[in-house]
Scaffold this motif. Structure first.
Motif, PDB file in Angstrom:
ATOM      1  N   ALA A  36       0.852  -1.196   0.000  1.00  0.00           N
ATOM      2  CA  ALA A  36       0.000   0.000   0.000  1.00  0.00           C
ATOM      3  C   ALA A  36       0.885   1.242   0.000  1.00  0.00           C
ATOM      4  O   ALA A  36       1.980   1.245   0.569  1.00  0.00           O
ATOM      5  N   VAL A  37       0.389   2.297  -0.644  1.00  0.00           N
ATOM      6  CA  VAL A  37       1.035   3.605  -0.590  1.00  0.00           C
ATOM      7  C   VAL A  37       0.019   4.535   0.079  1.00  0.00           C
ATOM      8  O   VAL A  37      -1.076   4.762  -0.444  1.00  0.00           O
ATOM      9  N   VAL A  38       0.385   5.034   1.256  1.00  0.00           N
ATOM     10  CA  VAL A  38      -0.505   5.868   2.063  1.00  0.00           C
ATOM     11  C   VAL A  38      -0.014   7.311   2.002  1.00  0.00           C
ATOM     12  O   VAL A  38       1.194   7.561   2.048  1.00  0.00           O
ATOM     13  N   PHE A  39      -0.947   8.249   1.919  1.00  0.00           N
ATOM     14  CA  PHE A  39      -0.606   9.674   1.815  1.00  0.00           C
ATOM     15  C   PHE A  39      -1.030  10.375   3.102  1.00  0.00           C
ATOM     16  O   PHE A  39      -2.132  10.910   3.219  1.00  0.00           O
ATOM     17  N   ARG A  40      -0.142  10.363   4.098  1.00  0.00           N
ATOM     18  CA  ARG A  40      -0.420  10.969   5.406  1.00  0.00           C
ATOM     19  C   ARG A  40      -0.511  12.485   5.262  1.00  0.00           C
ATOM     20  O   ARG A  40       0.264  13.097   4.544  1.00  0.00           O
ATOM     21  N   GLY A  41      -1.454  13.059   5.972  1.00  0.00           N
ATOM     22  CA  GLY A  41      -1.629  14.511   5.940  1.00  0.00           C
ATOM     23  C   GLY A  41      -2.554  14.960   4.815  1.00  0.00           C
ATOM     24  O   GLY A  41      -2.713  16.160   4.597  1.00  0.00           O
ATOM     25  N   THR A  42      -3.155  14.017   4.086  1.00  0.00           N
ATOM     26  CA  THR A  42      -4.074  14.344   2.989  1.00  0.00           C
ATOM     27  C   THR A  42      -5.317  13.471   3.088  1.00  0.00           C
ATOM     28  O   THR A  42      -5.379  12.542   3.896  1.00  0.00           O
ATOM     29  N   ASP A  43      -6.284  13.776   2.253  1.00  0.00           N
ATOM     30  CA  ASP A  43      -7.487  12.944   2.156  1.00  0.00           C
ATOM     31  C   ASP A  43      -7.453  12.049   0.925  1.00  0.00           C
ATOM     32  O   ASP A  43      -8.462  11.437   0.575  1.00  0.00           O
ATOM     33  N   TYR A  44      -6.312  11.962   0.246  1.00  0.00           N
ATOM     34  CA  TYR A  44      -6.222  11.146  -0.962  1.00  0.00           C
ATOM     35  C   TYR A  44      -6.294   9.665  -0.590  1.00  0.00           C
ATOM     36  O   TYR A  44      -5.690   9.227   0.393  1.00  0.00           O
ATOM     37  N   PRO A  45      -7.001   8.868  -1.406  1.00  0.00           N
ATOM     38  CA  PRO A  45      -7.086   7.428  -1.114  1.00  0.00           C
ATOM     39  C   PRO A  45      -5.738   6.737  -1.338  1.00  0.00           C
ATOM     40  O   PRO A  45      -4.904   7.204  -2.116  1.00  0.00           O
ATOM     41  N   ASN A  46      -5.563   5.635  -0.658  1.00  0.00           N
ATOM     42  CA  ASN A  46      -4.338   4.842  -0.779  1.00  0.00           C
ATOM     43  C   ASN A  46      -4.231   4.247  -2.184  1.00  0.00           C
ATOM     44  O   ASN A  46      -5.233   4.014  -2.847  1.00  0.00           O
ATOM     45  N   LEU A  47      -3.007   3.970  -2.607  1.00  0.00           N
ATOM     46  CA  LEU A  47      -2.747   3.221  -3.832  1.00  0.00           C
ATOM     47  C   LEU A  47      -2.260   1.835  -3.418  1.00  0.00           C
ATOM     48  O   LEU A  47      -1.594   1.684  -2.386  1.00  0.00           O
ATOM     49  N   TYR A  48      -2.569   0.845  -4.238  1.00  0.00           N
ATOM     50  CA  TYR A  48      -2.140  -0.521  -3.943  1.00  0.00           C
ATOM     51  C   TYR A  48      -1.426  -1.098  -5.160  1.00  0.00           C
ATOM     52  O   TYR A  48      -1.805  -0.834  -6.302  1.00  0.00           O
TER      53      TYR A  48
END
Length: 190
Positions: free
Chosen positions: A161-173
């Protein structure tokens, strides 16, 4: 009389040199032919044995199985963040493109490797700040590492998973498969 001895001596030496040259030339030619014939016989004899043919077939089969070609890019997107594929082989680099971050966006891009079906571990964290830089690219190459407690290729394979902390963007897998890029070190380290 002296002229006759000199001419006779020159003539004798000339004949001796010619005879020596002819005999050396014929020896070299006969040696070359024998060596070439011997080599041809050895090559023919080796390729005709069933054991060698079987080994050659095995090597060709292994080469076909290990044939690697990168998959086409498909660009998976979440807001201004993109990765280039949904599946990677072990040893492939993950290309991350960040483009068009607004000035008020600040956070971390976190690559999470799977521990099991429900839990992840942080593999790498990449900070970003739209005020400092709104566009940049980054390569990530997951690999076996004793310090990161990734002991073998089994610890790399699975759904990341790629998580974008500090944003509301959904994770990428994305998934790392059991395919291996030729030349990649896959020896266990733990």
């Amino acid at each position: 009389m002296k002229k006759g001895l000199i001419i006779g001596g020159i003539l004798g030496v000339s004949v001796a040199i010619i005879i020596l040259a002819i005999s050396l030339d014929s020896e070299l030619k006969s040696d070359s032919i024998e060596v070439e014939d011997t080599l041809d016989k050895e090559v023919i004899a080796e390729t005709e044995t069933p054991e060698i043919e079987e080994k050659i077939d095995d090597v060709e089969k292994i080469n076909l199985e290990n044939e690697y070609s990168p998959k086409p890019r498909e660009w998976i997107t979440s807001g201004p963040f993109q990765i280039d594929r949904s599946k990677y082989a072990i040893g492939e680099k993950i290309f991350l493109v960040i483009g068009g971050i607004t000035g008020n966006e600040k956070g971390q891009i976190v690559f999470m490797r799977p521990l099991n079906d429900t839990h992840y571990s942080v593999y790498m964290t990449i900070p970003f700040d739209g005020m400092k830089k709104d566009v940049f690219n980054y390569y990530v190459e997951p690999q076996i590492s004793k310090t990161r407690e990734i002991c073998s290729i089994d610890d790399l394979m699975g759904k990341w998973a790629v998580v974008f902390r500090g944003t509301d963007y959904p994770n990428l897998y994305f998934e790392i498969t059991d395919e291996v890029v030729p030349g990649t070190n896959i020896e266990p380290v733990c």
